[in-house]
Each structure stands twice: as C-alpha cells, then as structure tokens.
Design an enzyme around this catalytic site. Structure first.
Site, PDB file in Angstrom:
ATOM      1  N   LYS A   2       0.857  -1.193   0.000  1.00  0.00           N
ATOM      2  CA  LYS A   2       0.000   0.000   0.000  1.00  0.00           C
ATOM      3  C   LYS A   2       0.887   1.235   0.000  1.00  0.00           C
ATOM      4  O   LYS A   2       2.030   1.113   0.479  1.00  0.00           O
ATOM      5  CB  LYS A   2      -0.932   0.029   1.214  1.00  0.00           C
ATOM      6  CG  LYS A   2      -0.311  -0.235   2.578  1.00  0.00           C
ATOM      7  CD  LYS A   2       0.833   0.588   3.083  1.00  0.00           C
ATOM      8  CE  LYS A   2       0.654   2.063   3.225  1.00  0.00           C
ATOM      9  NZ  LYS A   2       1.897   2.770   3.662  1.00  0.00           N
ATOM     10  N   TYR A  36      -4.068   4.316   6.578  1.00  0.00           N
ATOM     11  CA  TYR A  36      -4.509   3.304   7.558  1.00  0.00           C
ATOM     12  C   TYR A  36      -5.850   3.687   8.173  1.00  0.00           C
ATOM     13  O   TYR A  36      -6.709   2.832   8.386  1.00  0.00           O
ATOM     14  CB  TYR A  36      -3.461   3.108   8.663  1.00  0.00           C
ATOM     15  CG  TYR A  36      -2.280   2.317   8.183  1.00  0.00           C
ATOM     16  CD1 TYR A  36      -2.246   0.938   8.325  1.00  0.00           C
ATOM     17  CD2 TYR A  36      -1.216   2.935   7.549  1.00  0.00           C
ATOM     18  CE1 TYR A  36      -1.178   0.197   7.851  1.00  0.00           C
ATOM     19  CE2 TYR A  36      -0.144   2.217   7.074  1.00  0.00           C
ATOM     20  CZ  TYR A  36      -0.130   0.844   7.227  1.00  0.00           C
ATOM     21  OH  TYR A  36       0.926   0.114   6.744  1.00  0.00           O
TER      22      TYR A  36
HETATM   23  P1  NAD Z   1      12.430   1.791   1.804  1.00  0.00           P
HETATM   24  O1  NAD Z   1      12.899   3.107   1.308  1.00  0.00           O
HETATM   25  O2  NAD Z   1      12.988   1.300   3.080  1.00  0.00           O
HETATM   26  O3  NAD Z   1      12.655   0.660   0.695  1.00  0.00           O
HETATM   27  C1  NAD Z   1      12.401   0.878  -0.653  1.00  0.00           C
HETATM   28  C2  NAD Z   1      13.313   0.002  -1.488  1.00  0.00           C
HETATM   29  O4  NAD Z   1      13.116   0.345  -2.856  1.00  0.00           O
HETATM   30  C3  NAD Z   1      14.801   0.203  -1.173  1.00  0.00           C
HETATM   31  O5  NAD Z   1      15.438  -1.032  -1.111  1.00  0.00           O
HETATM   32  C4  NAD Z   1      15.288   0.998  -2.356  1.00  0.00           C
HETATM   33  O6  NAD Z   1      16.655   0.781  -2.654  1.00  0.00           O
HETATM   34  C5  NAD Z   1      14.394   0.501  -3.472  1.00  0.00           C
HETATM   35  N1  NAD Z   1      14.314   1.377  -4.632  1.00  0.00           N
HETATM   36  C6  NAD Z   1      14.309   0.964  -5.895  1.00  0.00           C
HETATM   37  N2  NAD Z   1      14.246   2.001  -6.729  1.00  0.00           N
HETATM   38  C7  NAD Z   1      14.215   3.106  -5.999  1.00  0.00           C
HETATM   39  C8  NAD Z   1      14.154   4.498  -6.292  1.00  0.00           C
HETATM   40  N3  NAD Z   1      14.087   4.931  -7.551  1.00  0.00           N
HETATM   41  N4  NAD Z   1      14.155   5.355  -5.265  1.00  0.00           N
HETATM   42  C9  NAD Z   1      14.170   4.930  -3.993  1.00  0.00           C
HETATM   43  N5  NAD Z   1      14.224   3.619  -3.646  1.00  0.00           N
HETATM   44  C10 NAD Z   1      14.254   2.722  -4.642  1.00  0.00           C
HETATM   45  O7  NAD Z   1      10.840   1.873   1.887  1.00  0.00           O
HETATM   46  P2  NAD Z   1       9.874   0.925   2.716  1.00  0.00           P
HETATM   47  O8  NAD Z   1       9.548   1.572   3.995  1.00  0.00           O
HETATM   48  O9  NAD Z   1      10.396  -0.461   2.715  1.00  0.00           O
HETATM   49  O10 NAD Z   1       8.533   1.031   1.813  1.00  0.00           O
HETATM   50  C11 NAD Z   1       8.379   0.281   0.617  1.00  0.00           C
HETATM   51  C12 NAD Z   1       6.872   0.158   0.305  1.00  0.00           C
HETATM   52  O11 NAD Z   1       6.244  -0.525   1.382  1.00  0.00           O
HETATM   53  C13 NAD Z   1       6.129   1.477   0.178  1.00  0.00           C
HETATM   54  O12 NAD Z   1       5.154   1.365  -0.803  1.00  0.00           O
HETATM   55  C14 NAD Z   1       5.479   1.680   1.521  1.00  0.00           C
HETATM   56  O13 NAD Z   1       4.301   2.444   1.497  1.00  0.00           O
HETATM   57  C15 NAD Z   1       5.182   0.263   1.924  1.00  0.00           C
HETATM   58  N6  NAD Z   1       5.166   0.064   3.386  1.00  0.00           N
HETATM   59  C16 NAD Z   1       4.138  -0.648   3.914  1.00  0.00           C
HETATM   60  C17 NAD Z   1       4.120  -0.883   5.272  1.00  0.00           C
HETATM   61  C18 NAD Z   1       3.030  -1.742   5.849  1.00  0.00           C
HETATM   62  O14 NAD Z   1       2.904  -1.792   7.069  1.00  0.00           O
HETATM   63  N7  NAD Z   1       2.266  -2.431   5.049  1.00  0.00           N
HETATM   64  C19 NAD Z   1       5.111  -0.361   6.105  1.00  0.00           C
HETATM   65  C20 NAD Z   1       6.152   0.346   5.522  1.00  0.00           C
HETATM   66  C21 NAD Z   1       6.166   0.541   4.149  1.00  0.00           C
END
Ligand code: NAD
Length: 461
Positions: free
Chosen positions: A206, A291
C-alpha cells in the site's frame, strides 16, 4: 481427508506461462518430507471417480482451467491435522490455539520479493518464517551486495537473485508463482504490470499507486494476464481489527455514530523518496493516513459518500517542499456514521482509533503498529460502565496476509483486498486533496453494496 489445498491449480492454472506439467511437479514435490503421503494423495486423485467439488465451484468463482479428469489434490491428514499436545494450563487461563499446520515447503506458493528496504528486511522476509502456505524463493534488488547477503541469509539460490534490469526474467523461473512488490509507491504500477506480463500473481504494498488511473491500469493488466492482484492491507488480516469489525457489524454496542482515527509520526530525512512527489504520490496521507481511511472502510463495510479535507505543511520545512505534512479530514457514510481522521509527518507517533456507539465504545490504542495492539471496550450497564480489556495474542500480520494470498492462488479465489479495494482508497484520497484545494466538501460516487470491493472474508486471521 480434509480438502485444504488445490495444488493442481498451481500446476495447470490456465494460461500460466511458467506452469509445470503434473509430472514435472510430482518430480519436484517427490523430494522431501511429504514425499510418500503427497504422492499417494495424487495417485488416489488419478481416479476421476474420487473428484471432489472445488471451493471455486461451490462459491461460483471463475473456475480454473483444469484438464478434463484432473481432480483437486488434497493435503493428507498426516500433514493437515493439528498435533495434539497435553494440557498444561488451568481451564481459567488463556489457552493456546491448535498447533499450526504448515504446508510442507514443496507445497507452498513461491514468492519473489522486489525491493530490499526497511519493510522487506525488517518485516516481510522474517514473516515467511511464520507462514504456513508461502515461501520466499527469489529476490529483486538494485544492490548486488545486498542481494548476495540477503540471499545467503534466507537460502535463496544465486540464480534466483535479479537486478531491476533483469526483473522480466522472473518469467522463466517456475518456482516463482507470486511477486510481492515492496518498492516506492510511484514504482508499484510499472512493476505490477511487468510482473503480470511475466505471468505472475501480484501482491502489492500500500498505497496501491500514485493515482486512480495507475490503479486501474494495474487491475486491467492483471485481468488481461489472468493473474490475481492483491493490495497488502495487513490490518484487514489481523485478529484485533477483525474482532472490532465483528462487534461493529453485529452492533454489539448499538448503532455506530462516529469514528475518530489518527495515524502520524515525526519523520526525517528530506532526501528520502517519501518526500519526493513522483515516488511517493503525496505525503502523510497516502503513507500513514491511509490506515485510518482503509481501516474505517473495513470496519463499517461501507463507502463514504462525501469528504472534506484540510492540508497543511510548515512553511520552509525542507521535508515538505513536494509533499504535505498533515491532513485532517471528515468522511460521511450512508448509515449516518461520521468519521474524523488526522495524519501527520510532523507530530510524535500516535496511532489509534475510537468507535463511538449508542451504548458503548471501542478503542484501539495503539491500533496500527506491527505488534502490541491494545483493544478496550466500554459498555453502559445501568449506572456503571463495564470496561473490558481484550487480550488477543499478536499474530504476524504479514504472514497472515501472504498466506491469504497464497490460499487465493491455490484455491482460485478473489483476494479479500483485491486491486479494486486499493483503487477505491485512491479515489477517496484524491477527493480529500480536491476538497482541501477547493475549500469545499467533495461528493463521491454512491456505493450501496456492503464490502463492495472485497473478496470473501479470510477464514483465518
Ligand atoms: P524503503 O525506502 O525502506 O525501501 C524501498 C526500497 O526500494 C529500497 O530497497 C530501495 O533501494 C528501493 N528502490 C528501488 N528504486 C528506488 C528508487 N528509484 N528510489 C528509492 N528507492 C528505490 O521503503 P519501505 O519503507 O520499505 O517502503 C516500501 C513500500 O512498502 C512502500 O510502498 C510503503 O508504502 C510500503 N510500506 C508498507 C508498510 C506496511 O505496514 N504495510 C510499512 C512500511 C512501508
């Protein structure tokens, strides 16, 4: 023998370009723990007279294309029955549930996880350890070093590690049945569409995407490829929230009058993608405010008919050059329920909601973290209020969510939170932003059906 899993779907699911033949699958599953039992289950199923009615057939869902005379496979009793342990707690104490009945590794749905950031490394990959029907078999990342390390930690074969440039090669990996997309929001649409074209089912984090148009194109691409699409709304696969939904829908405290919800946290690092409009879509609203929105829709099963919103960002704060800091909004529901929600990237962490009903209230605080949820209810009883704290054991929300998707793939069911559920949230968020821009309420398309965008309620949470 209890019919749990329809393994043949995995083998012969219509147009799946990666589909193995039944013989190939038997060769693969012939190894390991369940060898004898599973093979004999398949052997028994060779007799067409033993065919049982599938779940899909019973529910009227679109039927998978099984070759004539191919009955659904079943998990033998040795595997599917919980192991009984002797009782060690007095009857007055909280009892443990039945022992878990995980599927043998060879029978689980294989996932490729795309993006090795915070959520993947801290939650999703560890959650596979608590899964009963899902396993991680491939990884996709832009960092070769990280890929190597994480692959070693989780036992992923080097040939099942992919760069973003190689993403489409997942098509040729028959172990991968589903892709879990855990990338910045602005990349969800592209990777979903490419993943579906590669013949894989898609579980997408999401918010589903940055715009309703992108959401629709993801739904269309998955339909065209005959693949399933689910948005990873973990709250809808969590036992505390499920209990609240039951209380709300059974009107245990009378009619619901209003709901107040808040989800916010103080965020840092203006260079992170969450503060870039193209990658995040927006600020606190699509990230954490979602949420409140999605959970209230889940609890009520209704869709809002009107929203009004206010958006504010602290002037000159480098974090909020492209995306908003905070959003407050109201939603009006057909039953008369009014919801008041707030989200922010600027205040100290606060994640909760309260449902106010005629003869009591339900409060969850905290409501939205991964663990440690606290549920309390108050019910009017004569001149006193009966306050109850509900002790429910935490479950790994990501494991229940992934196992639900695996079950949908195995049993050919519509996921509880399909793409349409994500699209509806996106439409509502766009209306909230529009209201804030125009300074007036915005009406939404009227939806009279309950749970209009959801599949069948998951059996287990
Ligand atoms: P994050 O920044 O920690 O991870 C993102 C990943 O994408 C990294 O490994 C990064 O290197 C990669 N990536 C690839 N191309 C990229 C670019 N062009 N720019 C930036 N990063 C790039 O983020 P996250 O917190 O892991 O979030 C990822 C997804 O998960 C999002 O859509 C977020 O909304 C969702 N999320 C959901 C929950 C949940 O509880 N369901 C919690 C946190 C995040």
């Amino acid at each position: 023998m209890k019919p749990i899993v329809r393994l043949m779907n995995l083998l012969t699911d219509g147009t799946a370009p990666e589909g193995l033949s039944r013989q190939e699958f038997l060769k693969t599953t012939g190894r390991g723990l369940a060898l004898g039992a599973i093979s004999s289950a398949f052997a028994a199923c060779d007799n067409p007279s033993e065919t049982k009615t599938s779940t899909a057939a019973k529910t009227g869902a679109s039927a998978p294309k099984l070759p004539a005379g191919s009955p659904p496979a079943e998990v033998p009793d040795e595997v599917s029955k919980p192991i009984e342990l002797e009782q060690i707690k007095a009857k007055t104490e909280q009892q443990e549930g039945p022992t878990p009945t995980p599927l043998p590794e060879d029978m689980r749905v294989g996932y490729a996880v795309v993006g090795l950031g915070h959520l993947t490394l801290n939650q999703i990959l560890p959650a596979f350890g608590a899964c009963k029907k899902s396993k991680v078999v491939a990884l996709v990342s832009g960092s070769p070093d990280k890929l190597k390390k994480v692959a070693a930690q989780y036992g992923i074969k080097p040939e099942s590690c992919y760069s973003y440039a190689d993403y489409d090669k997942l098509r040729d990996n028959p172990e991968v049945k589903a892709i879990y997309i855990v990338l910045p929001n602005g990349m969800h649409a592209e990777y979903t569409i490419r993943g579906a074209k590669a013949g894989k089912h898609i579980l997408c984090e999401k918010p589903m995407a940055n715009t309703a148009q992108e959401c629709q194109s993801m739904i269309d691409a998955c339909k065209k490829a005959n693949r399933k699409l689910m948005v990873a709304y973990r709250i809808q696969y969590e036992p505390h929230h499920r209990m609240v939904r039951d209380m709300v829908q059974k009107e245990e405290f009378g009619k619901i009058k209003s709901i107040v919800a808040n989800n916010g946290q103080n965020s840092d690092n203006p260079s992170h993608w969450r503060f870039k409009k193209a990658l995040a879509g927006g600020g606190s609203l699509p990230d954490v405010g979602l949420y409140c929105l999605n959970t209230i829709r889940y609890l009520l099963g209704e869709e809002p008919t009107e929203v009004v919103g206010y958006v504010h960002s602290t002037p000159n704060d480098p974090r909020f050059k492209e995306v908003e800091e905070q959003v407050n909004w109201l939603m009006k529901f057909p039953s008369g329920v009014q919801a008041s929600c707030a989200t922010s990237y600027g205040h100290h962490e606060d994640r909760n909601y309260k449902v106010l009903a005629e003869t009591g209230w339900i409060r969850m605080d905290p409501a939205f973290p991964y663990t440690g949820l606290k549920l309390e209810t108050s019910q009017a009883q004569g001149k006193e209020n009966q306050l109850t704290q509900h002790n429910i054991a935490d479950k790994d929300q990501f494991a229940t969510e992934m196992d639900h998707f695996s079950e949908c793939i195995m049993e050919d069911k519509v996921p509880f939170t399909p793409g349409e559920e994500g699209l509806q949230d996106q439409k509502i968020m766009e209306a909230i932003y529009q209201s804030a821009r125009e300074g007036k309420p915005v009406k939404l398309e009227s939806v009279s059906k309950k749970d209009a965008f959801r599949g069948e309620l998951p059996k287990e949470v």
